[in-house]
Write a protein that holds these residues in place. Sequence first.
Motif, short mmCIF file in Angstrom:
data_model
loop_
_atom_site.label_atom_id
_atom_site.label_comp_id
_atom_site.label_asym_id
_atom_site.label_seq_id
_atom_site.Cartn_x
_atom_site.Cartn_y
_atom_site.Cartn_z
N LYS A 1 -5.33 -2.00 -1.96
CA LYS A 1 -4.76 -2.54 -3.19
C LYS A 1 -4.78 -4.07 -3.21
O LYS A 1 -4.71 -4.69 -4.28
N THR B 1 -0.54 0.94 -8.55
CA THR B 1 -1.93 1.43 -8.51
C THR B 1 -2.94 0.36 -8.91
O THR B 1 -4.15 0.58 -8.78
N CYS B 2 -2.48 -0.79 -9.40
CA CYS B 2 -3.38 -1.85 -9.84
C CYS B 2 -3.68 -2.80 -8.69
O CYS B 2 -3.01 -2.78 -7.66
N PRO B 3 -4.69 -3.67 -8.84
CA PRO B 3 -4.98 -4.65 -7.79
C PRO B 3 -3.87 -5.69 -7.66
O PRO B 3 -3.22 -6.07 -8.64
N ASN C 1 0.80 -1.22 0.00
CA ASN C 1 0.00 0.00 0.00
C ASN C 1 0.84 1.27 0.00
O ASN C 1 0.36 2.33 -0.42
#
Length: 261
Positions: free
Chosen positions: A108, A85-87, A80
């Motif tokens: 995230k 920025t993606c999962p 985090n």
Amino acid sequence: MAWFDDTYTFDKSSLCIAHITDSHLFADKKGEYFNVNTAAHFEKALAHIAELPVDCVIFGGDLTQDHSFESYLLFSELINDSDITCPVFWVPGNHDELVMLNRISGGKINSAKHIIANGVELLLINSKGPTPAGWVTGAHLDEITDTLVNSNNSKVIFCHHNPLPINGYLDKHLLENGPQLLNILVNSNNVSALFHGHVHNDYEQNFRGLPIYASPASSVQFVKYTPKWEQKNAGPAYRMLNIKSKKDKVEVKTEVVWLNA
């Protein structure tokens, strides 16, 4: 809730994925595994991934080395606090506990195990058994079989344990019913590849035409093709995948990214 009920959807026909595995973190951020600061290695790999146009990250298991909940919190903190920025999805390794992994899921970190894009799906399998060796339960094999046949989309599979021997020490802890799983995957006629961690190095294998790829660890690598346990600090590493769905064909391209310590 059944294993694959938690889904995540991408409205696109190509996916760029980072597969990072075997972080072996401790409660102490300065903790070392075979004289390697695993948190520093993991942080370096995450920073490198964050510079790439990835759609998602899949963590391949063995988050913890000391089995403390604080090591899970450190994993969450490193994810985090990174520029990713993606999962970030996960599968459990033999060191990990599902309860702990689910507790840190959020932000995230995403607990979905069935990732759906246009023309391709990712299935994240639970290979954690009662011992360090892997085992896929009969009930889970049934879930996998049902999910494979529920759509005509090609599937890409992720799990922690190696389903085939790699001619090394870790074979004593391989996925014990690996051939059973692999036969189910091949017989479905819609699986394009399988990716795993656990063996702390990169390997490419094949089972009845199904490509199988091992990703090296973010922490420390185990020397290949030796019956003895030998480790080497080759720097953090991870694997990149580019998956493209084209009509009735799915193309999977992959390469290992090595970051010298």
